[in-house]
Design a protein around this motif. Sequence first.
Motif, PDB file in Angstrom:
ATOM      1  N   VAL A   1      72.575   2.380  -6.914  1.00 27.06           N
ATOM      2  CA  VAL A   1      72.223   2.491  -5.473  1.00 27.06           C
ATOM      3  C   VAL A   1      70.819   2.306  -5.546  1.00 27.06           C
ATOM      4  N   ASP A   2      69.785   2.814  -6.429  1.00 28.56           N
ATOM      5  CA  ASP A   2      68.299   2.992  -6.418  1.00 28.56           C
ATOM      6  C   ASP A   2      67.972   1.421  -6.600  1.00 28.56           C
ATOM      7  N   ARG A   3      68.207   0.814  -7.797  1.00 31.96           N
ATOM      8  CA  ARG A   3      67.951  -0.464  -7.833  1.00 31.96           C
ATOM      9  C   ARG A   3      68.096  -1.572  -6.588  1.00 31.96           C
ATOM     10  N   LEU A   4      69.427  -1.165  -6.000  1.00 29.53           N
ATOM     11  CA  LEU A   4      69.841  -2.050  -4.946  1.00 29.53           C
ATOM     12  C   LEU A   4      68.744  -1.763  -3.764  1.00 29.53           C
ATOM     13  N   GLU A   5      68.402  -0.619  -3.525  1.00 32.79           N
ATOM     14  CA  GLU A   5      67.792  -0.418  -2.546  1.00 32.79           C
ATOM     15  C   GLU A   5      66.141  -0.900  -2.498  1.00 32.79           C
TER      16      GLU A   5
ATOM     17  N   GLU B   1      76.597 -15.949 -11.036  1.00 31.64           N
ATOM     18  CA  GLU B   1      76.030 -14.790 -10.968  1.00 31.64           C
ATOM     19  C   GLU B   1      74.913 -14.344  -9.698  1.00 31.64           C
ATOM     20  N   ARG B   2      74.199 -15.367  -9.655  1.00 33.18           N
ATOM     21  CA  ARG B   2      73.054 -15.410  -8.602  1.00 33.18           C
ATOM     22  C   ARG B   2      73.636 -15.060  -7.105  1.00 33.18           C
ATOM     23  N   LEU B   3      74.713 -15.871  -6.921  1.00 37.12           N
ATOM     24  CA  LEU B   3      75.224 -16.278  -5.620  1.00 37.12           C
ATOM     25  C   LEU B   3      76.163 -14.783  -5.269  1.00 37.12           C
ATOM     26  N   PHE B   4      76.949 -14.607  -6.449  1.00 41.11           N
ATOM     27  CA  PHE B   4      77.753 -13.471  -6.079  1.00 41.11           C
ATOM     28  C   PHE B   4      76.977 -12.201  -5.912  1.00 41.11           C
ATOM     29  N   ALA B   5      75.611 -11.878  -6.623  1.00 40.06           N
ATOM     30  CA  ALA B   5      74.886 -10.581  -6.468  1.00 40.06           C
ATOM     31  C   ALA B   5      74.329 -11.041  -4.907  1.00 40.06           C
ATOM     32  N   GLU B   6      74.024 -12.095  -4.495  1.00 38.33           N
ATOM     33  CA  GLU B   6      73.390 -12.308  -3.268  1.00 38.33           C
ATOM     34  C   GLU B   6      74.157 -11.927  -1.997  1.00 38.33           C
TER      35      GLU B   6
ATOM     36  N   LEU C   1      83.266   2.761   4.162  1.00 39.17           N
ATOM     37  CA  LEU C   1      82.456   1.910   5.317  1.00 39.17           C
ATOM     38  C   LEU C   1      81.258   2.028   5.078  1.00 39.17           C
ATOM     39  N   ILE C   2      80.634   3.456   4.468  1.00 41.32           N
ATOM     40  CA  ILE C   2      79.230   3.527   4.179  1.00 41.32           C
ATOM     41  C   ILE C   2      78.874   2.749   3.034  1.00 41.32           C
ATOM     42  N   MET C   3      79.678   2.639   1.965  1.00 40.68           N
ATOM     43  CA  MET C   3      79.467   1.586   0.877  1.00 40.68           C
ATOM     44  C   MET C   3      79.445   0.200   1.359  1.00 40.68           C
ATOM     45  N   THR C   4      80.376  -0.170   2.194  1.00 44.60           N
ATOM     46  CA  THR C   4      80.069  -1.341   2.870  1.00 44.60           C
ATOM     47  C   THR C   4      78.916  -1.722   3.220  1.00 44.60           C
ATOM     48  N   ILE C   5      78.275  -0.746   4.110  1.00 44.15           N
ATOM     49  CA  ILE C   5      76.777  -0.717   4.805  1.00 44.15           C
ATOM     50  C   ILE C   5      75.883  -0.807   3.686  1.00 44.15           C
ATOM     51  N   LEU C   6      75.853   0.079   2.806  1.00 38.45           N
ATOM     52  CA  LEU C   6      74.798   0.115   1.535  1.00 38.45           C
ATOM     53  C   LEU C   6      74.906  -1.275   1.030  1.00 38.45           C
TER      54      LEU C   6
ATOM     55  N   ARG D   1      73.160  -5.215  -7.700  1.00 38.63           N
ATOM     56  CA  ARG D   1      73.931  -5.798  -6.616  1.00 38.63           C
ATOM     57  C   ARG D   1      75.435  -6.156  -7.114  1.00 38.63           C
ATOM     58  N   LEU D   2      75.301  -6.751  -8.111  1.00 40.49           N
ATOM     59  CA  LEU D   2      76.750  -7.108  -8.808  1.00 40.49           C
ATOM     60  C   LEU D   2      77.725  -6.108  -9.222  1.00 40.49           C
ATOM     61  N   ILE D   3      76.929  -5.037  -9.795  1.00 41.72           N
ATOM     62  CA  ILE D   3      77.641  -3.987 -10.191  1.00 41.72           C
ATOM     63  C   ILE D   3      78.204  -3.092  -8.915  1.00 41.72           C
ATOM     64  N   MET D   4      77.256  -2.886  -7.655  1.00 38.32           N
ATOM     65  CA  MET D   4      77.601  -2.520  -6.345  1.00 38.32           C
ATOM     66  C   MET D   4      78.773  -3.338  -5.936  1.00 38.32           C
ATOM     67  N   THR D   5      78.863  -4.583  -6.185  1.00 39.86           N
ATOM     68  CA  THR D   5      79.962  -5.117  -5.658  1.00 39.86           C
ATOM     69  C   THR D   5      81.253  -4.898  -6.191  1.00 39.86           C
ATOM     70  N   ILE D   6      81.204  -4.615  -7.615  1.00 40.11           N
ATOM     71  CA  ILE D   6      82.215  -4.104  -8.374  1.00 40.11           C
ATOM     72  C   ILE D   6      82.919  -2.924  -7.729  1.00 40.11           C
ATOM     73  N   LEU D   7      81.861  -2.048  -7.664  1.00 39.02           N
ATOM     74  CA  LEU D   7      82.078  -0.474  -7.253  1.00 39.02           C
ATOM     75  C   LEU D   7      82.674  -0.627  -5.819  1.00 39.02           C
ATOM     76  N   SER D   8      82.328  -1.252  -4.967  1.00 33.23           N
ATOM     77  CA  SER D   8      82.768  -1.197  -3.632  1.00 33.23           C
ATOM     78  C   SER D   8      83.650  -2.214  -3.095  1.00 33.23           C
ATOM     79  N   ASP D   9      83.922  -3.320  -3.901  1.00 21.31           N
ATOM     80  CA  ASP D   9      84.789  -4.495  -3.418  1.00 21.31           C
ATOM     81  C   ASP D   9      86.122  -3.841  -3.126  1.00 21.31           C
ATOM     82  N   PRO D  10      86.730  -3.875  -2.016  1.00 25.55           N
ATOM     83  CA  PRO D  10      88.118  -3.431  -1.941  1.00 25.55           C
ATOM     84  C   PRO D  10      89.274  -4.452  -2.195  1.00 25.55           C
TER      85      PRO D  10
END
Lengths: 206, 206
Positions: free
Chosen positions: A165-169, A15-20, B109-114, A108-117
Motif C-alpha cells: 500500500v505504501d508504494r501504491l500511494e 505488465e504495464r497496462l495491468f498495473a495501470e 470495498l475499501i481495498m477496491t477504493i485503495l 500495483r500489480l501485487i495490489m491487484t493480486i491481493l484485491s482482485d476478487p
Amino acid sequence: MATPDTRTQILDAAERLFAEHGYRGTSVRAITTLAGANLAAVGYHFGSKAELMTAVVRRVVEPINAAQRAGLDALLARTSRPSVGELVEAFAGPLFDGMSAGGARTSRLIMTILSDPAEEARGWTGPAEEAVREEFFAAFARALPGVSPGELAFRMRGIVAVTAVDRLEVHQQSVPGCASPEQGAAARRWAVAFLTAAMSAPPPPA
Amino acid sequence: MATPDTRTQILDAAERLFAEHGYRGTSVRAITTLAGANLAAVGYHFGSKAELMTAVVRRVVEPINAAQRAGLDALLARTSRPSVGELVEAFAGPLFDGMSAGGARTSRLIMTILSDPAEEARGWTGPAEEAVREEFFAAFARALPGVSPGELAFRMRGIVAVTAVDRLEVHQQSVPGCASPEQGAAARRWAVAFLTAAMSAPPPPA
DNA sequence: GCTTGAATGAAACGAACGTTTGACTTAATC
DNA sequence: GATTAAGTCAAACGTTCGTTTCATTCAAGC
C-alpha cells in the motif's frame, strides 16, 4: 538493442497496462496495440488473457521470491537465530525493492493480486511464493516464541500490506513519473523500522 | 419489515456485488437483478454506474469516519495528550469494526477504493475522510515528536493497509460465511498491539 | 524448388456491457 | 374526471469485449 520478440513485447505491455488499469480494466486490444503486435498474438502465445496475466505475475514475483530466499539463506548461514530486525529486512526488503524497481508498477500489480476478487486471481501466484513464506514463518516463530501461529500469520500479512500500500500511494500522489529515489530510500528505512517494531510487539493478553 | 424502496435495495445489492467482484467486475444488470429492480432504475435513481458507486462508498465510509471522529473527540476531552496506543485504538478500531460489520465486505470495498486504478475511483471518498485523517495526524504528531511528517504519513497509511488487508484475507480463506467472531475479536487485539508498537517505533537514523 | 511449421495478419464471431428511449402504471393535485 | 409527476417496465441502442477463423508470410530442412 535488437527488437525483442513479440512474446516479450506483449509481456512488457501487459505488465504495464495491468498495473495501470487493473486486470479487467485492460483490454487485449490495448495490450497488443501498445506492444505493436496483432490482436491474435495473445491467443497464439499465451492461450488467453487470463493465462497472459499469470505469465506476467510469475515474471514479476519470481525475482522477489528468489531474493527473499537468498536473503534468508544468507542469514541462516551466519546465525541459527536471526533477530527480528534481520528477518524483517530479509523479508520486506526484496518486496520493497521489487516494488520500487518497476516505478511502483509492481506494487500495483501485487495490489491487484491481493484485491482482485476474480476467480482467475486464485492461480496467479505459484507455489514457490508459499514455500518461501513458510520458511520465513518458521524463522519468525523461532525469533518470537511468545507469538501464537495465528497472530504470527496476521503479522506477516501486515508486512506485505504495508509495503504494497505504501508504494501504491507514493505512486498515486506523484503522478508524472517515479517517486524520487531519495523518498524511496527513506521509505524503505521507515518500513523496516516500522515493521520491526510491529513484529517485535508483545502479544496482547488473551 | 416493509420492503425498502428500490433505491435502497439497489444500494444494498451494489454494495454486496461491488465488494465481491469489484467495480468493473459487477454489471449494472447483476445489481438490478439482485435488487429485484429494473435495469433502467440505476440510471433513474443514480444517473450512472459510477455515481452509484460513489453513493455506495459514501454510505459505507461515513459511519466509520463518524466513529473515528467521535473516538478522537472523546479522547481529547479526557486528556490533551493521548498516548499512541489510545490514538491507534481510536483510529484503527472503527476501521476494523466497520470492516468486520459487513462480513468483510466493507474491507474488500475499501481495498477496491485503495487499489482501483480507474479514474472514477478518485472521487469515491469525500473530503470528510481527509479531515478526520488530518486531525489524527496532528494528534499523532504531538504524541510522536521525533517522527517527521513524511514518516508519520507513511505510518498512518500502514494502519489502513494492515486493517484492510487482514480482514480481506480472513474472508478469503474462510470462504462460506463470516469469520468466527472469536477470530475477529482476536484479530482486533492483534491489530492494536501490532500497530501500537509500529507507531511507537523509534525513527530510523537518516 | 518444394515442403513444413511457426508466426503474423485482417476480419469477423457472439456475447456482454452501460446507457437511452418511450410507453405504461400509480398516486396525488386541482 | 382530467392533469401532473414520479416511478417502473420491456426493448433496443451502439460500443467494446475475448476469442476464433483462415489466409498469408517467411525462414529452415530436405
